[in-house]
Design a protein around this motif. Structure first.
Motif, PDB file in Angstrom:
ATOM      1  N   LYS A   1      40.973  38.032  45.833  1.00 51.63           N
ATOM      2  CA  LYS A   1      42.374  37.609  45.922  1.00 51.63           C
ATOM      3  C   LYS A   1      42.847  37.013  44.600  1.00 51.63           C
ATOM      4  CE  LYS A   1      43.414  35.640  49.739  1.00 51.63           C
ATOM      5  NZ  LYS A   1      43.545  34.633  50.837  1.00 51.63           N
ATOM      6  N   MET A   2      42.020  36.140  43.993  1.00 50.48           N
ATOM      7  CA  MET A   2      42.396  35.535  42.719  1.00 50.48           C
ATOM      8  C   MET A   2      42.371  36.567  41.605  1.00 50.48           C
ATOM      9  SD  MET A   2      43.437  32.787  41.335  1.00 50.48           S
ATOM     10  CE  MET A   2      43.544  31.921  39.768  1.00 50.48           C
ATOM     11  N   SER A   3      41.390  37.462  41.609  1.00 46.09           N
ATOM     12  CA  SER A   3      41.324  38.508  40.590  1.00 46.09           C
ATOM     13  C   SER A   3      42.547  39.408  40.642  1.00 46.09           C
ATOM     14  CB  SER A   3      40.049  39.336  40.778  1.00 46.09           C
ATOM     15  OG  SER A   3      38.892  38.533  40.649  1.00 46.09           O
ATOM     16  N   GLU A   4      43.027  39.675  41.849  1.00 46.28           N
ATOM     17  CA  GLU A   4      44.224  40.514  41.994  1.00 46.28           C
ATOM     18  C   GLU A   4      45.459  39.821  41.423  1.00 46.28           C
ATOM     19  OE1 GLU A   4      46.866  42.627  45.550  1.00 46.28           O
ATOM     20  OE2 GLU A   4      45.011  41.543  46.017  1.00 46.28           O
ATOM     21  N   LEU A   5      45.575  38.513  41.641  1.00 46.80           N
ATOM     22  CA  LEU A   5      46.722  37.780  41.100  1.00 46.80           C
ATOM     23  C   LEU A   5      46.667  37.708  39.577  1.00 46.80           C
ATOM     24  CD1 LEU A   5      47.119  34.825  43.632  1.00 46.80           C
ATOM     25  CD2 LEU A   5      48.553  36.850  43.402  1.00 46.80           C
ATOM     26  N   ILE A   6      45.478  37.553  39.020  1.00 49.39           N
ATOM     27  CA  ILE A   6      45.350  37.530  37.559  1.00 49.39           C
ATOM     28  C   ILE A   6      45.742  38.882  36.980  1.00 49.39           C
ATOM     29  CG2 ILE A   6      43.669  37.344  35.674  1.00 49.39           C
ATOM     30  CD1 ILE A   6      42.230  35.229  37.355  1.00 49.39           C
ATOM     31  N   ALA A   7      45.342  39.960  37.657  1.00 47.34           N
ATOM     32  CA  ALA A   7      45.747  41.292  37.203  1.00 47.34           C
ATOM     33  C   ALA A   7      47.258  41.479  37.330  1.00 47.34           C
ATOM     34  CB  ALA A   7      45.006  42.356  38.005  1.00 47.34           C
ATOM     35  N   GLN A   8      47.856  40.928  38.393  1.00 48.62           N
ATOM     36  CA  GLN A   8      49.310  41.013  38.563  1.00 48.62           C
ATOM     37  C   GLN A   8      50.038  40.261  37.452  1.00 48.62           C
ATOM     38  OE1 GLN A   8      50.686  39.827  42.440  1.00 48.62           O
ATOM     39  NE2 GLN A   8      49.338  41.252  43.522  1.00 48.62           N
ATOM     40  N   GLU A   9      49.520  39.103  37.076  1.00 45.25           N
ATOM     41  CA  GLU A   9      50.143  38.345  35.988  1.00 45.25           C
ATOM     42  C   GLU A   9      50.111  39.138  34.684  1.00 45.25           C
ATOM     43  OE1 GLU A   9      49.747  34.048  33.685  1.00 45.25           O
ATOM     44  OE2 GLU A   9      48.060  34.880  34.803  1.00 45.25           O
ATOM     45  N   ASP A  10      48.955  39.726  34.390  1.00 45.84           N
ATOM     46  CA  ASP A  10      48.841  40.512  33.161  1.00 45.84           C
ATOM     47  C   ASP A  10      49.783  41.716  33.203  1.00 45.84           C
ATOM     48  OD1 ASP A  10      47.289  41.041  30.621  1.00 45.84           O
ATOM     49  OD2 ASP A  10      46.908  42.909  31.704  1.00 45.84           O
TER      50      ASP A  10
END
Length: 402
Positions: free
Chosen positions: A133-142
């Motif tokens: 879940k956190m990895s997906e949000l970091i990818a979304q931010e990038d």
């Protein structure tokens, strides 16, 4: 004889002389007649910082953002490992580097939505990896940052236009890259696509090639035009005014409103106008110009905030060579300094309402979702299928080693 003279009953009989005896025993029999001078209370930026009216919602937000920043720093350390996980023993060696003052295991277990702690199936030691879940949000931010490349180029051009000679130090930009919404590799991914706008005249200096006058409009000037047309205010009241928003509980002393009104009507050289064309000799007009430059700098950030210590890198190029903390504290209706979160952070007051950004943007929205994982804590954590998860981890490690 002394016990009879200075006994408790005799002191009660002579209450008028008791304070004299107290001074004798407190300061000594030879110092009781010496005049004592009391020091005048010190009025400095530090004392004003301690005595300012606090904004508890913004202070609470800064504490939450500190925990998010620590989580992101740990994610960066974990992602640098070959198999995208790290043992708790290894992370405990790095905790001081990221500014973590508590035991690493206690911090990781506070945020199970961000960190997965498990026992390694082979090494049998406790390890940690970032949740999907956190990895997906970091990818979304990038992705959100890279999709807004035109906005990033516009932001950089406005910053360079705001500077005195159209140049900025690359190290200063690197320090505020997260505040400006720049990708970590902006030097290789953004700048080569805009060679007609920017040039690296030297490895550490970014230069603006052509000045676009259409971009030389400050955010506060757009606010003034809106106030003038929508609220039918007089031009004299809005031409040089700034939005004022005092924190709850702010004490307005006698004569304060009159001084504020005079300051709002005070003419000044605006942020994007060159100071050499209109030299300022009045100290109040010079301070108001610096307020305008600082207001525009904060308006160009993603979350309308910036650490106070990093502003020092922009003092000379933006001609703000004054005590910035003292100047900011003089305008509590425009700026707010929060000392929470282990650093002093300057926020633009008009941009926040109840601890949230009034006009959000895509990058800010993703970061708020990350902050939601911090705020959720241990609530609503699903039970993971341990045998299946361990087998997946084992298969991934075996494939990497082969």
């Amino acid at each position: 004889m002394a016990s009879i003279l200075f006994g408790h009953r005799n002191l009660c009989v002579f209450p008028l002389r008791r304070h004299i005896l107290d001074e004798v025993y407190q300061h000594g029999p030879y110092n009781c007649t010496i005049q004592r001078r009391w020091k005048k209370p010190v009025d400095s930026a530090r004392t004003r910082l301690e005595g300012r009216t606090r904004d508890h919602k913004l202070d609470k937000l800064m504490i939450q953002l500190k925990n998010l920043r620590l989580a992101l720093d740990l994610h960066e350390l974990i992602s640098q490992q070959r198999n995208k996980y790290a043992s708790l023993q290894l992370l405990s060696r790095w905790r001081h580097e990221v500014g973590l003052n508590i035991e690493i295991g206690a911090f990781l277990k506070k945020y199970p939505h961000i960190f997965d702690i498990y026992v390694h199936p082979i090494k049998r030691n406790e390890c940690c990896k970032v949740t999907p879940k956190m990895s997906e949000l970091i990818a979304q931010e990038d992705a959100s940052i890279r999709e807004n490349e035109p906005a990033i180029a516009k932001r950089l051009k406005k910053l360079l236009t705001l500077s005195k000679d159209g140049t900025l130090n690359m190290h200063a930009l690197w320090l505020v890259r997260r505040e400006l919404g720049l990708p970590d590799d902006y030097r290789c991914s953004i700048l080569p696509n805009h060679q007609s706008d920017f040039s690296l005249s030297s490895p550490d200096t970014l230069t603006l090639i052509t000045r676009d006058e259409n971009l030389a409009v400050a955010d506060v000037e757009e606010w003034r035009a809106k106030e003038y047309t929508e609220k039918w205010l007089a031009e004299s009241e809005t031409k040089y005014a700034f939005p004022i928003n005092f924190p709850t509980g702010f004490k307005i002393e006698k004569g304060f409103r009159g001084k504020l009104g005079n300051w709002q009507r005070l003419p000044y050289t605006k942020a994007y106008e060159k100071n050499e064309l209109h030299p300022i000799r009045n100290i109040e007009r010079l301070e108001k110009r610096i307020v305008g430059i600082l207001h525009e700098l904060l308006s160009l950030t993603i979350e309308k905030m910036i650490p106070l210590e990093r502003l020092s890198h922009f003092r000379k190029p933006f001609e703000m060579e004054v005590n910035l903390r003292e100047l900011i504290l003089k305008h509590p209706g425009i700026f707010y300094i929060s000392t929470k979160g282990s650093t002093q952070t300057v926020l633009l007051r008009e941009s926040y309402s109840k601890g949230c950004l009034v006009h959000p943007n895509p990058v800010y929205n993703v970061r708020r979702k990350m902050l939601g994982l911090i705020l959720s804590g241990c609530c609503g954590v699903d039970e993971m299928d341990s045998p299946l998860w361990f087998s997946e981890e084992y298969n991934q490690e075996s494939s990497n080693e082969s």
